[in-house]
Scaffold this motif. Structure first.
Motif, short mmCIF file in Angstrom:
data_model
loop_
_atom_site.label_atom_id
_atom_site.label_comp_id
_atom_site.label_asym_id
_atom_site.label_seq_id
_atom_site.Cartn_x
_atom_site.Cartn_y
_atom_site.Cartn_z
N LEU A 76 -16.11 -3.03 0.09
CA LEU A 76 -15.29 -1.85 0.32
C LEU A 76 -13.95 -2.01 -0.38
O LEU A 76 -13.24 -2.99 -0.16
N GLY A 77 -13.61 -1.06 -1.23
CA GLY A 77 -12.33 -1.14 -1.92
C GLY A 77 -12.29 -0.19 -3.10
O GLY A 77 -13.12 0.73 -3.21
N LYS A 78 -11.34 -0.41 -3.98
CA LYS A 78 -11.21 0.43 -5.17
C LYS A 78 -12.42 0.23 -6.08
O LYS A 78 -12.95 -0.87 -6.21
N LYS A 79 -12.81 1.32 -6.73
CA LYS A 79 -14.03 1.32 -7.53
C LYS A 79 -14.04 0.21 -8.58
O LYS A 79 -15.06 -0.48 -8.77
N GLU A 80 -12.90 -0.02 -9.24
CA GLU A 80 -12.87 -1.03 -10.30
C GLU A 80 -13.06 -2.45 -9.76
O GLU A 80 -13.43 -3.36 -10.51
N ASN A 81 -12.83 -2.64 -8.47
CA ASN A 81 -13.02 -3.96 -7.86
C ASN A 81 -14.41 -4.13 -7.26
O ASN A 81 -14.94 -5.25 -7.20
N VAL A 82 -14.98 -3.02 -6.82
CA VAL A 82 -16.27 -3.07 -6.13
C VAL A 82 -17.37 -3.63 -7.02
O VAL A 82 -18.18 -4.47 -6.61
N HIS A 83 -17.39 -3.20 -8.28
CA HIS A 83 -18.45 -3.63 -9.19
C HIS A 83 -18.47 -5.14 -9.38
O HIS A 83 -19.52 -5.79 -9.32
N LYS A 84 -17.32 -5.72 -9.58
CA LYS A 84 -17.23 -7.17 -9.76
C LYS A 84 -17.59 -7.89 -8.47
O LYS A 84 -18.27 -8.93 -8.48
N ALA A 85 -17.14 -7.32 -7.35
CA ALA A 85 -17.39 -7.95 -6.06
C ALA A 85 -18.88 -8.00 -5.73
O ALA A 85 -19.37 -8.95 -5.10
N ILE A 86 -19.63 -6.98 -6.13
CA ILE A 86 -21.08 -6.97 -5.89
C ILE A 86 -21.73 -8.20 -6.52
O ILE A 86 -22.54 -8.89 -5.89
#
Length: 326
Positions: A76-86
């Motif tokens: 959960l967070g800003k879109k640009e961070n979510v992708h990397k976090a996945i």
């Protein structure tokens, strides 16, 4: 177990202390799925072990089940961070789990899924991007226009109006109260026990075992909900007939336009009670939150529950996906 360390990342035990932090990250996204709230996850994790961590500036919620770890929600967070976090979260799960099959991210909203796919598409094509991932459509959330549920206009809702009118005529002394933890807890537990007993009476024998497996978790969820009711951002009402509690329902606000019904139970033998309390709670949610929509969650794969939810003519069905890494 208070913490779990994987790949030098500390995962903290998911409890009430995580509420404020999780809600701060939920504010960065705008989805209408009922699973995207603190209360929903806290309540239904009452009989399981949840862990969380901030990874790539996103809030990541994991569940430990049978020694294997998976994710209850996407980061959960800003879109640009979510992708990397996945990708980071899959590394964590794969390191811990005995088989990559157990590594998965559940209840992924299509808005987040689209962003993930687009991110993977950079410099490649969609089919190549998905070679490393399996994206499986699971259940859908049923979302209604709140005014439709209150007004019940037209032939489509004729049976609902008839049920409510029969209830009001048969029980003119009914009364609605705002749910109060101190006053209503023991009566709610008693009603739930009666509801379980009544349902199993009329249920085909081959379905009872699966039903009771689900009830085991629901019982714990209701107890946690009532125990921590005042600490959660939830509201509820109860209905009395002849000073006996015959129904209760609890919900919350998902976002500025949408509320949800977390749980609803009524006496199986009081005809029309379920339809009546659902309409009254719709009014209450609109009044308290100014909501335009109500999400009643998914049907858990039960055909009878699907029929009931479809009978209220949902405005939209929002799919939920699970991501696996091949």
């Amino acid at each position: 177990m208070s913490t779990l360390t994987i790949n030098n990342i500390s995962l903290k035990h998911f409890d009430l202390r995580a509420k404020e932090l999780m809600q701060s990250y939920l504010k960065l996204i705008n989805v209408d799925i009922s699973d995207y709230t603190f209360s929903q996850n806290y309540i239904w994790l009452s009989n399981a072990t949840g862990f969380y961590s901030i990874i790539d500036d996103t809030f990541c919620l994991f569940i430990l089940n049978g020694g294997e770890i998976s994710m209850l929600l996407p980061p959960l967070g800003k879109k640009e961070n979510v992708h990397k976090a996945i990708l980071s979260c899959f590394e964590i799960m794969n390191t811990h789990n005995t088989n990559r099959y157990y590594s998965k991210i559940e209840y992924v909203h299509e808005q987040i899924l689209e962003g993930f796919v687009n991110y993977l598409e950079e410099g490649t094509v969609i089919f190549e991007a998905l070679e490393d991932f399996l994206i499986e459509k699971k259940l859908v959330d049923y979302i209604y226009k709140i005014d439709d549920l209150i007004e019940l206009k037209g032939d489509a809702y004729k049976s609902k109006r008839n049920e409510i009118n029969r209830f009001k005529n048969a029980y003119p002394n009914h009364k609605i109260e705002v749910l109060d933890k101190q006053k209503h807890t023991s009566q709610i537990v008693g009603l739930f026990n009666k509801w379980v007993s009544d349902r199993t009476k009329y249920m085909p024998k081959e379905e009872v075992e699966n039903f009771m497996d689900g009830i085991y978790f629901e019982r714990f969820a209701i107890k946690r909900l009532l125990n921590d009711y005042d600490k959660l951002d939830v509201i509820g009402i109860v209905i009395y007939i002849d000073d006996e509690l015959k129904g209760f329902t609890v919900g919350e606000k998902i976002n500025e336009k949408t509320s949800s019904v977390i749980i609803e139970k009524t006496d199986f033998e009081v005809l029309g009670c379920a339809q009546f309390i659902f309409r009254e709670f719709s009014k209450y949610l609109k009044n308290e939150y100014g909501s335009h929509y109500i999400n009643v969650g998914d049907d858990m794969g039960f055909e009878n529950l699907k029929k009931v939810k479809m009978s209220y003519r949902p405005d939209k069905l929002v799919p939920k996906y699970t991501i696996y890494q091949k």
